[in-house]
Write an enzyme that holds these catalytic residues in place. Sequence first.
Site, mmCIF file in Angstrom:
data_model
loop_
_atom_site.group_PDB
_atom_site.id
_atom_site.type_symbol
_atom_site.label_atom_id
_atom_site.label_comp_id
_atom_site.label_asym_id
_atom_site.label_seq_id
_atom_site.Cartn_x
_atom_site.Cartn_y
_atom_site.Cartn_z
ATOM 1 N N SER A 70 0.752 -1.084 0.070
ATOM 2 C CA SER A 70 -0.054 -0.108 -0.006
ATOM 3 C C SER A 70 0.796 1.155 0.038
ATOM 4 C CB SER A 70 -0.995 -0.257 1.203
ATOM 5 O OG SER A 70 -1.764 -1.112 0.876
ATOM 6 N N ARG A 107 7.453 6.457 -4.164
ATOM 7 C CA ARG A 107 8.074 7.013 -2.896
ATOM 8 C C ARG A 107 7.414 6.153 -1.922
ATOM 9 N NH1 ARG A 107 4.075 10.176 -4.666
ATOM 10 N NH2 ARG A 107 5.407 10.869 -6.258
ATOM 11 N N ASP A 160 -4.004 -1.214 -1.377
ATOM 12 C CA ASP A 160 -5.376 -1.724 -0.446
ATOM 13 C C ASP A 160 -6.687 -1.073 -0.835
ATOM 14 O OD1 ASP A 160 -4.279 0.905 0.028
ATOM 15 O OD2 ASP A 160 -4.071 0.595 2.416
#
Length: 484
Positions: free
Chosen positions: A143, A158, A196
Site C-alpha cells: 500500500s 516514494r 489496499d
Amino acid sequence: MADIPQDLLGQIKYLEDLFTVPASKLKEITDHFVKELAKGLSVEGGSIPMNVTWVMGYPTGEEQGTFIALDMGGTNLRVCEIVLPEEKGEFEIIQSKYRMPEELKTGKSEELWEYIADCVQQFIDYHHEDGKLGTVPMGFTFSYPCTQDYVDHGVLQRWTKGFDISGVEGEDVVPLFEAALKKRGLPIHLTALINDTTGTLIASNYTDQSTRIGAIFGTGCNAAYMENVGSCPKIAHLNLPPETPIAINCEYGAFDNEHIVLPLTKYDKIIDADSPRPGQQAFEKMISGLYLGEIFRLVLLDLHQGNACTIFEGQSMTKLSKPYSLDASFLSLIEEDPFENLSETHDLLKQQLGLDAKKPELELVRRLAELIGTRAARLSACGIAAIAKKKDLQAPCHVGADGSVFNKYPHFKARGAQALRDIFDWPASTIQQRGKEDPIDIRAAEDGSGVGAALIAALTIKRVKEGNLIGIKHADKIKKSCLS
Ligand code: BGC
C-alpha cells in the site's frame, strides 16, 4: 464552558477558526480536486499520481480457487489463505498477523523482503505441515504509490506513512520480493501487486455491486475507482477500446502538494517540514491517522510555550515534547470520554503525558481533539466527492471504506457523511426517499487486502486463460504455475 478563563476561551475560539472547514471551503476543495484527478490521468500528469492498476473490471462472483494474500500496510503484516468457493460472492479465509518491527521501517531493502518472506514461510509451515500445497497464486497488497506497467509489476514512486527504507524507491518491488520467496523455495507465484484501495474496491464490489469506490482512512489515506480507458490519456498510446474499464489507484494523499487550496495551519507546515518526505502527501498529512496525534501534540505544545494563554503552567513538558508520541487513538479516547468532568481525559493526560490538567484545560483539550477529528473527516469527504463528481456517480453509490480511522475514530463516519451533504446540498427529501441512505454512502468495506487481493489474482489468471494479456508481464509463468 462558563468557568473557563478568558485567555483559554480566546484560544479555543482561535483554534475553532483555524481548524473549522465551512461548507463553502469543502466545495472549493472538491472542485479543485476534480481537476487534479483529471490532470493525474493526463500525459503531463499532476501531483495526484492516478496510478493505472491493470485491474480491468469488477469480479463476476464466479471467481474460484485458493490464494495467498499478503498485506503490507503500515502497522502490521498479514498473511491470509483465501478460498473462493463455487458459491457466488462467498469466501473462506484463514489468516495470521505479524508485527511490523519499527526499525524495519527505516532499515534496508533486503531486511524488509527477508522479513516478509519469513512471515509467509511461517504461515505456510504452520498451516501446511504436510507440505502438500501446490503452487498457489499470491495477491500482494503493497500500500504505497507504485507505477504499474503491468499488474504483476510496480515501481515504488516514494515511501509514505513514515517509511523510509533505502534502495526501494525507483525499483520494481516484485523481483525484490520474489527473490526472497525463491530463496526459501516457497510454492508461491506473485500474480498481482495491488494497493489496499483497489483491493477494497474489488472486494466490496464482489459482495455489493453498488460499490463504486474503495477508500482507506487509516494510517494513510487514499481511494480507487473504476475508470474507462478513454478517460486516461496517459495510456492512449496503447490503443485500447475507450470503454475498457480499468481501476485507478488515485494516491490522492498527494492532493494539493502545491498548497493551493487546502487550509493549512502552521502545525501542518511543521509536520510536513519535519517528515521524511517534505512536500509530499499534503492531503494525507492533514487527515490520516499517522498525523492526527502529532497535530494535537504540536498545538498543545505551542499553546504552552506561547504568551496568549496559560496552560499546564509549571508542569513538565518532557513527554509532550517527543515527536509522534501520541497516535490517533489518544484523540479517540478523549473524544469518547463520557463524563461531564472529563475525568477520563484527566487520567489519560496524567498517565501518558504526566500532566495534571485542570477542568478548563481539559475543556480546551477536548475541543481541540474534536476540531482535529472533525477537520480530518470533513476534508476526507472531499476526495470521495471529487471522484463521485468526476464520474458523475449516481445513487445508489456505495463507497467501501476501511482503515483504523474509519473503523475506530468516534464520529468519523457521521462527520464525513455530513460533509458530503454539505458539498452536494442534497435536499432532505432525496435522502428520505432513499430510506435514509444518502445518495453516496460510505460504509464498512469487505477485506480488501485479503479477499480483494485474492480476487485480483483470480481475475488476472482468468485473463491469462482467456488470452487477454494486456497489462500482464509474466503470463507465461502464470500459465505454467497456476494453470497447469
Ligand atoms: C499510500 C497509499 C495507501 C494509503 C492507505 C498512503 O500513504 O500511499 O498507497 O493506499 O496510504 O493505506
